[in-house]
Design a protein around this motif. Sequence first.
Motif, short mmCIF file in Angstrom:
data_model
loop_
_atom_site.label_atom_id
_atom_site.label_comp_id
_atom_site.label_asym_id
_atom_site.label_seq_id
_atom_site.Cartn_x
_atom_site.Cartn_y
_atom_site.Cartn_z
N ARG A 1 49.55 -0.99 -14.12
CA ARG A 1 50.67 -0.20 -14.64
C ARG A 1 51.93 -1.03 -14.81
NH1 ARG A 1 54.75 3.43 -12.73
NH2 ARG A 1 54.34 2.93 -10.55
N ARG A 2 52.24 -1.87 -13.86
CA ARG A 2 53.51 -2.60 -13.87
C ARG A 2 53.42 -3.99 -14.51
NH1 ARG A 2 57.51 -0.59 -10.41
NH2 ARG A 2 56.84 1.27 -9.23
N CYS A 3 52.23 -4.60 -14.43
CA CYS A 3 52.10 -5.99 -14.87
C CYS A 3 51.12 -6.16 -16.03
CB CYS A 3 51.64 -6.87 -13.70
SG CYS A 3 52.62 -6.67 -12.20
N GLY A 4 50.44 -5.09 -16.40
CA GLY A 4 49.45 -5.20 -17.47
C GLY A 4 48.24 -6.03 -17.06
N VAL A 5 47.98 -6.12 -15.76
CA VAL A 5 46.86 -6.91 -15.24
C VAL A 5 45.75 -5.96 -14.81
CG1 VAL A 5 46.11 -8.48 -13.43
CG2 VAL A 5 48.36 -8.78 -14.48
N ALA A 6 44.64 -6.00 -15.52
CA ALA A 6 43.50 -5.13 -15.21
C ALA A 6 42.41 -5.97 -14.54
CB ALA A 6 42.96 -4.48 -16.47
N ILE A 7 42.15 -5.71 -13.28
CA ILE A 7 41.10 -6.43 -12.55
C ILE A 7 39.75 -5.97 -13.07
CG2 ILE A 7 40.11 -6.97 -10.31
CD1 ILE A 7 42.94 -8.04 -10.72
N THR A 8 38.97 -6.91 -13.61
CA THR A 8 37.69 -6.55 -14.24
C THR A 8 36.48 -7.13 -13.52
OG1 THR A 8 37.94 -8.45 -15.72
CG2 THR A 8 38.74 -6.32 -16.52
N ARG A 9 36.70 -8.12 -12.67
CA ARG A 9 35.56 -8.80 -12.06
C ARG A 9 35.99 -9.41 -10.74
NH1 ARG A 9 33.13 -13.92 -13.66
NH2 ARG A 9 34.86 -14.13 -15.10
N SER A 10 35.06 -9.48 -9.80
CA SER A 10 35.37 -10.13 -8.53
C SER A 10 34.11 -10.78 -7.97
CB SER A 10 35.93 -9.12 -7.52
OG SER A 10 34.92 -8.22 -7.10
N ALA A 11 34.33 -11.76 -7.11
CA ALA A 11 33.24 -12.44 -6.41
C ALA A 11 33.60 -12.50 -4.94
CB ALA A 11 33.04 -13.84 -6.97
N SER A 12 32.68 -12.08 -4.08
CA SER A 12 32.99 -11.95 -2.66
C SER A 12 31.99 -12.68 -1.78
CB SER A 12 33.01 -10.48 -2.25
OG SER A 12 33.98 -9.76 -2.97
N THR A 13 32.47 -13.10 -0.62
CA THR A 13 31.64 -13.69 0.43
C THR A 13 31.87 -12.89 1.71
OG1 THR A 13 31.84 -15.90 -0.53
CG2 THR A 13 31.11 -15.76 1.76
N LEU A 14 30.77 -12.45 2.36
CA LEU A 14 30.86 -11.63 3.56
C LEU A 14 30.45 -12.44 4.78
CD1 LEU A 14 30.15 -9.69 1.04
CD2 LEU A 14 29.56 -8.01 2.77
N GLN A 15 31.16 -12.23 5.88
CA GLN A 15 30.84 -12.91 7.12
C GLN A 15 31.13 -12.01 8.31
OE1 GLN A 15 33.07 -16.51 7.78
NE2 GLN A 15 32.31 -16.78 9.86
N ALA A 16 30.14 -11.85 9.17
CA ALA A 16 30.34 -11.09 10.41
C ALA A 16 30.84 -12.04 11.48
CB ALA A 16 29.03 -10.45 10.85
N ARG A 17 31.80 -11.60 12.27
CA ARG A 17 32.34 -12.42 13.34
C ARG A 17 33.01 -11.53 14.38
NH1 ARG A 17 37.80 -12.77 12.83
NH2 ARG A 17 38.78 -12.68 10.77
N ALA A 18 33.65 -12.16 15.36
CA ALA A 18 34.34 -11.42 16.43
C ALA A 18 35.82 -11.32 16.11
CB ALA A 18 34.14 -12.13 17.76
N ALA A 19 36.43 -10.21 16.47
CA ALA A 19 37.86 -9.98 16.22
C ALA A 19 38.71 -10.87 17.10
CB ALA A 19 38.20 -8.52 16.48
N THR A 20 39.77 -11.43 16.50
CA THR A 20 40.74 -12.17 17.29
C THR A 20 41.61 -11.17 18.07
OG1 THR A 20 42.44 -12.14 15.56
CG2 THR A 20 40.82 -13.94 15.50
N GLU A 21 42.43 -11.68 18.96
CA GLU A 21 43.30 -10.80 19.74
C GLU A 21 44.27 -10.06 18.83
OE1 GLU A 21 46.54 -11.05 23.44
OE2 GLU A 21 45.37 -12.81 22.85
N ALA A 22 44.85 -10.76 17.83
CA ALA A 22 45.80 -10.12 16.92
C ALA A 22 45.12 -9.07 16.06
CB ALA A 22 46.47 -11.17 16.04
N GLU A 23 43.92 -9.37 15.55
CA GLU A 23 43.18 -8.40 14.73
C GLU A 23 42.79 -7.18 15.56
OE1 GLU A 23 41.11 -11.73 11.78
OE2 GLU A 23 40.04 -10.99 13.55
N ALA A 24 42.33 -7.42 16.78
CA ALA A 24 41.92 -6.31 17.65
C ALA A 24 43.09 -5.38 17.92
CB ALA A 24 41.36 -6.86 18.96
N ARG A 25 44.27 -5.93 18.11
CA ARG A 25 45.45 -5.11 18.39
C ARG A 25 45.77 -4.20 17.20
NH1 ARG A 25 48.37 -8.93 19.61
NH2 ARG A 25 49.54 -9.22 17.69
N LEU A 26 45.71 -4.74 16.00
CA LEU A 26 46.02 -3.95 14.80
C LEU A 26 44.94 -2.91 14.50
CD1 LEU A 26 47.36 -6.76 12.43
CD2 LEU A 26 48.69 -4.84 13.35
#
Length: 243
Positions: free
Chosen positions: A171-196
Amino acid sequence: MDASTSPAVAIAVAQTLELIDRGGQGEGSRLPGERALAESIGVSRTTIRAALQRLEEEGVIEGHPQRGWYVRRHESVSDRSSELESFSEVARARGFTPTSDILTATTRRASIDEAESLDLPPAAPVIELTRLRRVDGIPICIDRTVMVESVCAGVLEADLVTGSLYEELQRRCGVAITRSASTLQARAATEAEARLLDLDTGAPVLEIATKSMAGSSIVLVSDVVYRGDSYRFQAELQRSRPF
């Protein structure tokens, strides 16, 4: 007669539901072990296991290997690999209300890795947006996004507490996201992530690193850390040739 449809299993299902309601067990809480459940209800381990499996099929509870049975959280986000949808779109489509706590929203110089990922010159200006994403008020993930400043600058004026980044970019920038590429990884939460995310430090999380494109241009990279109990990834795979 199928054991899962026997009267004994039906009674065990009803009494387990009553136990959940009577005990005031909220979503995500752990049920007693199978032996304790079977003894409290007065049925065999085989019967209680069949009852629990039926409740899992009905979406009431979910089982975790080596950890037991839990009352299912209904705020989980489910992502299908063949469809590109924003967090907000996925949540709204399932009847939830997505909101965000804005942790960072600033313009700065890109790091060497960010410049390389975004195909930018070294130290080019970028926008960093970090949000704690919620569904019906419950923290689901931490979303850190870095965008190309030259094409995404207008997004800093948007309301991203309740709005969708993808929608505001278009709407504001005329940028339409049409495609993405992702990588997934399971891991343990850090202290900062766990708090949030309201987790114990070391609890399982799923980290998803994504490059998103408008046409052939990479316009943003994101690193999203989901609670392990709040994200479900669905994929449809097709074999290109027979055995």
